[in-house]
Design a protein around this motif. Structure first.
Motif, PDB file in Angstrom:
ATOM      1  N   ASP A 382       0.839  -1.208   0.000  1.00 56.75           N
ATOM      2  CA  ASP A 382       0.000   0.000   0.000  1.00 56.75           C
ATOM      3  C   ASP A 382       0.873   1.257   0.000  1.00 56.75           C
ATOM      4  OD1 ASP A 382      -2.427   1.416   0.158  1.00 56.75           O
ATOM      5  OD2 ASP A 382      -2.153   1.682   2.331  1.00 56.75           O
ATOM      6  N   ASN A 383       1.885   1.270   0.911  1.00 55.27           N
ATOM      7  CA  ASN A 383       2.806   2.414   0.969  1.00 55.27           C
ATOM      8  C   ASN A 383       3.553   2.560  -0.347  1.00 55.27           C
ATOM      9  OD1 ASN A 383       2.178   3.182   3.500  1.00 55.27           O
ATOM     10  ND2 ASN A 383       3.933   2.204   4.513  1.00 55.27           N
ATOM     11  N   ALA A 384       4.076   1.417  -0.859  1.00 55.09           N
ATOM     12  CA  ALA A 384       4.887   1.464  -2.081  1.00 55.09           C
ATOM     13  C   ALA A 384       4.084   2.091  -3.223  1.00 55.09           C
ATOM     14  CB  ALA A 384       5.336   0.059  -2.455  1.00 55.09           C
ATOM     15  N   ILE A 385       2.813   1.702  -3.334  1.00 58.49           N
ATOM     16  CA  ILE A 385       1.977   2.262  -4.416  1.00 58.49           C
ATOM     17  C   ILE A 385       1.712   3.746  -4.150  1.00 58.49           C
ATOM     18  CG2 ILE A 385      -0.249   2.105  -5.628  1.00 58.49           C
ATOM     19  CD1 ILE A 385      -0.232  -0.897  -4.905  1.00 58.49           C
ATOM     20  N   LYS A 386       1.376   4.041  -2.882  1.00 61.17           N
ATOM     21  CA  LYS A 386       1.035   5.423  -2.513  1.00 61.17           C
ATOM     22  C   LYS A 386       2.167   6.393  -2.862  1.00 61.17           C
ATOM     23  CE  LYS A 386      -0.007   5.282   1.843  1.00 61.17           C
ATOM     24  NZ  LYS A 386      -0.541   5.195   3.192  1.00 61.17           N
ATOM     25  N   PHE A 387       3.410   5.954  -2.554  1.00 55.04           N
ATOM     26  CA  PHE A 387       4.532   6.884  -2.702  1.00 55.04           C
ATOM     27  C   PHE A 387       5.298   6.699  -4.014  1.00 55.04           C
ATOM     28  CE2 PHE A 387       3.851   6.392   1.932  1.00 55.04           C
ATOM     29  CZ  PHE A 387       3.355   7.672   2.144  1.00 55.04           C
ATOM     30  N   ARG A 410       9.887  -3.406  -2.933  1.00 56.14           N
ATOM     31  CA  ARG A 410      10.705  -2.285  -3.392  1.00 56.14           C
ATOM     32  C   ARG A 410       9.927  -1.380  -4.345  1.00 56.14           C
ATOM     33  NH1 ARG A 410      16.488  -2.815  -6.423  1.00 56.14           N
ATOM     34  NH2 ARG A 410      16.918  -0.586  -6.346  1.00 56.14           N
ATOM     35  N   ASP A 411      10.097  -0.078  -4.152  1.00 55.10           N
ATOM     36  CA  ASP A 411       9.451   0.844  -5.088  1.00 55.10           C
ATOM     37  C   ASP A 411      10.473   1.841  -5.628  1.00 55.10           C
ATOM     38  OD1 ASP A 411       9.488   3.439  -3.563  1.00 55.10           O
ATOM     39  OD2 ASP A 411       8.381   2.206  -2.101  1.00 55.10           O
ATOM     40  N   PHE A 412      10.068   2.563  -6.655  1.00 51.76           N
ATOM     41  CA  PHE A 412      10.950   3.578  -7.247  1.00 51.76           C
ATOM     42  C   PHE A 412      10.254   4.930  -7.115  1.00 51.76           C
ATOM     43  CE2 PHE A 412      11.748  -0.540  -9.015  1.00 51.76           C
ATOM     44  CZ  PHE A 412      13.113  -0.679  -8.854  1.00 51.76           C
ATOM     45  N   LYS A 430       4.911  10.559  10.052  1.00 54.76           N
ATOM     46  CA  LYS A 430       4.793  10.720   8.594  1.00 54.76           C
ATOM     47  C   LYS A 430       5.884  11.691   8.170  1.00 54.76           C
ATOM     48  CE  LYS A 430      -0.081  10.911   8.994  1.00 54.76           C
ATOM     49  NZ  LYS A 430      -1.242  11.686   8.642  1.00 54.76           N
ATOM     50  N   THR A 431       6.560  11.395   7.087  1.00 55.21           N
ATOM     51  CA  THR A 431       7.605  12.333   6.639  1.00 55.21           C
ATOM     52  C   THR A 431       6.922  13.531   5.971  1.00 55.21           C
ATOM     53  OG1 THR A 431       7.814  11.373   4.458  1.00 55.21           O
ATOM     54  CG2 THR A 431       9.169  10.403   6.167  1.00 55.21           C
ATOM     55  N   ASP A 432       7.637  14.657   6.035  1.00 56.42           N
ATOM     56  CA  ASP A 432       7.075  15.869   5.410  1.00 56.42           C
ATOM     57  C   ASP A 432       6.843  15.639   3.922  1.00 56.42           C
ATOM     58  OD1 ASP A 432       7.016  17.208   7.733  1.00 56.42           O
ATOM     59  OD2 ASP A 432       9.005  18.142   7.483  1.00 56.42           O
ATOM     60  N   LEU A 433       7.799  14.837   3.365  1.00 58.16           N
ATOM     61  CA  LEU A 433       7.743  14.557   1.936  1.00 58.16           C
ATOM     62  C   LEU A 433       6.411  13.912   1.552  1.00 58.16           C
ATOM     63  CD1 LEU A 433      10.082  15.044   0.007  1.00 58.16           C
ATOM     64  CD2 LEU A 433      10.679  12.634   0.217  1.00 58.16           C
ATOM     65  N   SER A 434       5.891  13.037   2.441  1.00 57.17           N
ATOM     66  CA  SER A 434       4.711  12.241   2.100  1.00 57.17           C
ATOM     67  C   SER A 434       3.401  12.987   2.359  1.00 57.17           C
ATOM     68  CB  SER A 434       4.720  10.951   2.897  1.00 57.17           C
ATOM     69  OG  SER A 434       4.483  11.244   4.251  1.00 57.17           O
ATOM     70  N   ARG A 435       3.457  14.027   3.207  1.00 53.47           N
ATOM     71  CA  ARG A 435       2.204  14.663   3.638  1.00 53.47           C
ATOM     72  C   ARG A 435       1.354  15.152   2.458  1.00 53.47           C
ATOM     73  NH1 ARG A 435       1.873  15.072   9.119  1.00 53.47           N
ATOM     74  NH2 ARG A 435       3.886  14.758  10.084  1.00 53.47           N
ATOM     75  N   GLY A 445       0.623   2.384   9.829  1.00 50.04           N
ATOM     76  CA  GLY A 445       0.891   1.182   9.033  1.00 50.04           C
ATOM     77  C   GLY A 445       2.203   0.498   9.374  1.00 50.04           C
ATOM     78  N   LEU A 446       3.296   1.266   9.391  1.00 50.40           N
ATOM     79  CA  LEU A 446       4.600   0.647   9.622  1.00 50.40           C
ATOM     80  C   LEU A 446       4.789   0.209  11.076  1.00 50.40           C
ATOM     81  CD1 LEU A 446       7.073   2.719   7.403  1.00 50.40           C
ATOM     82  CD2 LEU A 446       6.161   0.429   7.014  1.00 50.40           C
ATOM     83  N   SER A 447       4.131   0.922  12.009  1.00 47.63           N
ATOM     84  CA  SER A 447       4.289   0.451  13.403  1.00 47.63           C
ATOM     85  C   SER A 447       3.569  -0.882  13.585  1.00 47.63           C
ATOM     86  CB  SER A 447       3.854   1.493  14.428  1.00 47.63           C
ATOM     87  OG  SER A 447       2.707   2.150  14.034  1.00 47.63           O
TER      88      SER A 447
HETATM   89  P1  ADP Z   1       0.957   5.849   6.566  1.00 48.08           P
HETATM   90  O1  ADP Z   1      -0.329   5.193   6.912  1.00 48.08           O
HETATM   91  O2  ADP Z   1       0.956   7.319   6.764  1.00 48.08           O
HETATM   92  O3  ADP Z   1       1.544   5.374   5.312  1.00 48.08           O
HETATM   93  P2  ADP Z   1       3.109   4.324   7.682  1.00 48.08           P
HETATM   94  O4  ADP Z   1       3.407   3.995   9.105  1.00 48.08           O
HETATM   95  O5  ADP Z   1       2.793   3.183   6.811  1.00 48.08           O
HETATM   96  O6  ADP Z   1       1.948   5.370   7.732  1.00 48.08           O
HETATM   97  O7  ADP Z   1       4.320   5.116   7.132  1.00 48.08           O
HETATM   98  C1  ADP Z   1       4.890   6.144   7.844  1.00 48.08           C
HETATM   99  C2  ADP Z   1       5.548   7.127   6.936  1.00 48.08           C
HETATM  100  O8  ADP Z   1       6.720   6.551   6.360  1.00 48.08           O
HETATM  101  C3  ADP Z   1       4.728   7.530   5.771  1.00 48.08           C
HETATM  102  O9  ADP Z   1       3.840   8.566   6.113  1.00 48.08           O
HETATM  103  C4  ADP Z   1       5.774   7.996   4.799  1.00 48.08           C
HETATM  104  O10 ADP Z   1       6.190   9.283   5.157  1.00 48.08           O
HETATM  105  C5  ADP Z   1       6.915   7.050   5.057  1.00 48.08           C
HETATM  106  N1  ADP Z   1       6.887   5.911   4.133  1.00 48.08           N
HETATM  107  C6  ADP Z   1       6.434   4.665   4.327  1.00 48.08           C
HETATM  108  N2  ADP Z   1       6.610   3.877   3.251  1.00 48.08           N
HETATM  109  C7  ADP Z   1       7.167   4.653   2.302  1.00 48.08           C
HETATM  110  C8  ADP Z   1       7.608   4.418   0.953  1.00 48.08           C
HETATM  111  N3  ADP Z   1       7.472   3.221   0.365  1.00 48.08           N
HETATM  112  N4  ADP Z   1       8.145   5.451   0.297  1.00 48.08           N
HETATM  113  C9  ADP Z   1       8.278   6.669   0.872  1.00 48.08           C
HETATM  114  N5  ADP Z   1       7.894   6.958   2.141  1.00 48.08           N
HETATM  115  C10 ADP Z   1       7.355   5.955   2.861  1.00 48.08           C
END
Ligand code: ADP
Length: 487
Positions: A382-387, A410-412, A430-435, A445-447
């Motif tokens: 889900d994250n890989a597709i999102k980002f 792995r994603d690009f 959440k990273t600023d980049l992803s907001r 998700g990751l926790s």
């Molecule tokens: P979220 O539900 O916000 O994705 P996660 O715990 O899964 O929460 O991820 C935390 C943060 O880690 C994300 O908000 C994003 O900033 C960063 N992150 C996770 N996976 C990726 C990825 N594949 N590429 C870039 N950033 C990622």
């Protein structure tokens, strides 16, 4: 975090220090009582038996020398008198030579007229038969109490007389008193020396213990940031260090908890505020009815986000409880990856993202909780597709190792800045980049991924470069079923 009892209800009425001082005073008092009673009577007994031994030895010696010579008429009464007078002064006693009838022949310090016939009235040597000595005034010979010993003078197989040596009881008891005084002085020295133990106790045990008690009270009152120092490298220093460590851990977990609640509240408040805003705007006509559908869709999206958030929190809460129950089985991880990839087909088509599967062998069995690992794969994909940008690809890979299976997603895409990498597994991070890219992410998700793998005793790592892409890698235990299939 509060202790189950408040130290206020426990008053230090009897401090350790008071008890120790009390023990010390009791030790002193009992010491003096012991010296005044047991030791005193022991010393009196000792002095008496020592005097008896000494006097008896002298008496026997006199009986065998001067007195025997006197009876053999080898020396004169005068010369024996002089010798005995000197000796009696030397041994601080009275010396008598008596005939068997009790007549005084020689008495030290008192010249007897040979014709005067002075007797010790009632003298009865048989009383010495059972005992070496008698106490008393020796048939009224003395005014004060004396201890007397007797040695017979023998010649020609019969008793020709007796040598009696008597020492005043006061002389014997004054020797005992001298020894007793020495005992008192020894006891006093002992007490002073043991005072050193008291001082050491104060320095080594009491002072640090007092600091530790004060600190514990502070911690019990909730002041977890209280700091103190015990500069010793013994058990006290260790206890103090452990206590401070415990307090800092509690403080940290309290801070974490506060942060967690602040995050949850924040994440709940923003969708609620926007839902409320849209609904109010629709009710008061700011949003015209023809645009209602569009805004209701936004409201629905926000409620979706709230549901996702709640579900995420519930999942985390269940995972967090120690000893999470895993329903382990041997399952084909390749198959699980295929089905997770398939479930994203629709999203991938819409975003023109391609999922590449690089799987080791047809089947690859692992021993783990299938549903939970599926959730891990789901969150990572889900994250890989999102980002990832549109028209990019995602690679899901399995590699067989000796006792493990390495899984990689792995994603690009946008990548994760170096400084953020250690925090992305924390809740709500959440990273600023992803907001900008992912407004609906919860940061949970990751926790969840990490908790699940932790429960399996496995780790997850991330390799990522900003602007290039990210790779999430984790291992699972390889199942022995693979070997059976190979055979
Ligand atoms: P979220 O539900 O916000 O994705 P996660 O715990 O899964 O929460 O991820 C935390 C943060 O880690 C994300 O908000 C994003 O900033 C960063 N992150 C996770 N996976 C990726 C990825 N594949 N590429 C870039 N950033 C990622």
């Amino acid at each position: 975090m509060r202790l189950p009892f408040h130290p206020g209800v426990f008053y230090l009425r009897k401090t350790l220090y008071l008890k120790f001082i009390l023990a010390y005073i009791l030790f002193g008092i009992f010491g003096f009582i012991a010296v005044a009673t047991f030791v005193s009577s022991m010393l009196t007994d000792y002095c008496r038996s020592d005097a008896v031994d000494r006097l008896y030895r002298e008496a026997t010696q006199i009986a065998n020398t001067y007195a025997a010579d006197l009876y053999k008429s080898e020396v004169s009464i005068d010369s024996v008198y002089r010798q005995l007078t000197v000796l009696s002064e030397y041994i601080d006693s009275d010396i008598l030579i008596l005939n068997p009838s009790g007549r005084i022949v020689v008495r030290s310090g008192e010249k007897i007229d040979p014709n005067s016939e002075i007797y010790v009235d009632g003298f009865n040597p048989t009383v010495f038969a059972d005992t070496l000595y008698i106490e008393g005034n020796f048939w009224d010979t003395y005014t004060e109490d004396h201890l007397s010993v007797l040695a017979p003078i023998t010649g020609n197989y019969r008793i020709s007389g007796y040598v009696i040596i008597s020492q005043a009881q006061s002389v014997i008891s004054s020797a005992a008193v001298n020894l007793l005084n020495i005992s008192y002085i020894m006891l006093l020295i002992l007490l002073l020396l043991s005072m050193i133990i008291l001082i050491f106790f104060t320095e080594i045990v009491y002072v640090p213990l007092k600091k530790i008690t004060t600190a514990t009270e502070q911690y019990a009152a909730g002041n977890m940031h209280y700091r103190f120092s015990v500069d010793s490298e013994d058990e006290m220093g260790y206890l103090a260090a452990i206590l401070q460590y415990m307090a800092s851990e509690i403080a940290r977990s309290e801070d974490d908890q506060k942060k967690f609640i602040a995050n949850v509240s924040h994440d709940f408040r923003s969708p609620l505020t926007s839902i409320r805003g849209f609904l109010e705007a629709m009710l008061d006509g700011t949003i015209p009815p023809e645009k209602h559908e569009k805004y209701l869709q936004t409201v629905l999206n926000e409620t979706d986000r709230l549901t996702k958030l709640t579900n995420g929190l519930l999942t985390l809460n269940n995972l967090n409880t120690d000893g999470m129950l895993l329903q382990k089985s041997d399952f084909d991880i390749n198959d699980t990856i295929r089905s997770v990839a398939a479930s994203f087909e629709d999203i991938c088509r819409r975003k023109s993202v391609r999922i590449e599967l690089v799987l080791s062998g047809q089947q690859l069995f692992v021993t783990a909780d299938r549903d939970k690992i599926q959730q891990v794969l789901y969150n990572l994909t889900d994250n890989a597709i999102k980002f990832s940008p549109a028209s990019s690809s995602i690679r899901m890979e399995t590699t067989e190792q000796r006792s493990k299976v390495l899984v990689s997603v792995r994603d690009f895409g946008i990548g994760i800045p170096k400084e953020d990498q250690k925090y992305i597994f924390d809740r709500f991070y959440k990273t600023d980049l992803s907001r900008g890219k992912d407004k609906r992410g919860t940061g949970l998700g990751l926790s969840i991924v990490r908790e699940i793998l932790k429960a399996h005793g496995e780790n997850i790592n991330v390799i990522s470069t900003e602007g290039v892409g990210s790779e999430f890698l984790f291992t699972l235990p390889r199942s022995p079923v693979n070997d059976e299939l190979d055979d």
